[in-house]
Write a protein that holds these residues in place. Structure first.
Motif, PDB file in Angstrom:
ATOM      1  N   SER A  24      53.958 -12.168  59.863  1.00  0.00           N
ATOM      2  CA  SER A  24      54.455 -13.377  60.527  1.00  0.00           C
ATOM      3  C   SER A  24      54.146 -13.355  62.023  1.00  0.00           C
ATOM      4  N   SER A  25      54.241 -12.216  62.671  1.00  0.00           N
ATOM      5  CA  SER A  25      53.899 -12.121  64.094  1.00  0.00           C
ATOM      6  C   SER A  25      52.413 -12.385  64.313  1.00  0.00           C
ATOM      7  N   ARG A  27      50.354 -14.084  62.333  1.00  0.00           N
ATOM      8  CA  ARG A  27      50.059 -15.493  62.056  1.00  0.00           C
ATOM      9  C   ARG A  27      50.459 -16.377  63.247  1.00  0.00           C
ATOM     10  N   THR A  28      51.624 -16.111  63.812  1.00  0.00           N
ATOM     11  CA  THR A  28      52.099 -16.891  64.952  1.00  0.00           C
ATOM     12  C   THR A  28      51.198 -16.691  66.163  1.00  0.00           C
ATOM     13  N   ASN A  31      47.983 -18.677  65.901  1.00  0.00           N
ATOM     14  CA  ASN A  31      48.228 -20.078  66.237  1.00  0.00           C
ATOM     15  C   ASN A  31      48.170 -20.282  67.745  1.00  0.00           C
ATOM     16  N   ARG A  32      48.848 -19.449  68.498  1.00  0.00           N
ATOM     17  CA  ARG A  32      48.878 -19.591  69.962  1.00  0.00           C
ATOM     18  C   ARG A  32      47.496 -19.364  70.574  1.00  0.00           C
ATOM     19  N   ASP A  90      48.623 -20.857  59.451  1.00  0.00           N
ATOM     20  CA  ASP A  90      49.706 -21.837  59.446  1.00  0.00           C
ATOM     21  C   ASP A  90      50.003 -22.435  58.072  1.00  0.00           C
TER      22      ASP A  90
END
Length: 141
Positions: A24-25, A27-28, A31-32, A90
């Motif tokens: 999850s980290s 993937r996030t 995105n950024r 995402d």
């Protein structure tokens, strides 16, 4: 005052550094990294209100075309790769999905942590060129 896109990259890097680099980290962070680049190109071209001549925000594909025209096809391909990383990060939850496997293969990444590392490198490499995109002129409308 506008957000500096480098702050998005730095945030993503801090997220990776301060986490277990869990899925999850990663993937996030991906995105950024993408949005730091996309928003830089968009705002360089269309200004901080980011509207095109029709009064709408330009699509991701329109920004890719601008990058291809002004920065070259190699940089546009890198931004497109970063975009695909962001899309699977995402929108595709199953890590065994063929789309994710294809993105991992293209980036030569074995896992989310490696893919996030590739995304970080792409974003850092792309940002200076995207900051040089010229503003749209009236004849571009």
């Amino acid at each position: 005052m506008a957000l500096d896109p480098i702050e998005l990259i730095e945030l993503a890097e801090r997220l990776l550094a301060n986490s277990r680099r869990d899925e999850s980290s990663c993937r996030t962070a991906i995105n950024r990294f993408y949005y730091a680049c996309h928003l830089t190109a968009r705002d360089q071209r269309y200004g901080l209100d980011a509207k095109n001549h029709q009064g709408r925000r330009p699509s991701h594909q329109a920004i890719l075309r601008v990058v291809r025209e002004q920065a070259g096809s190699d940089l546009a391909r890198d931004l497109e790769d970063l975009k695909r990383m962001r899309e699977v990060a995402d929108y595709v939850l199953n890590s065994d999905h063929p789309e994710i496997r294809a993105v991992f293969t293209r980036a030569t990444a074995a896992n989310w942590s490696e893919l996030a590392g590739e995304a970080a490198a792409l974003a850092r490499d792309l940002l200076p060129s995207l900051q040089a995109i010229s503003a749209a002129q009236p004849q571009d409308a």
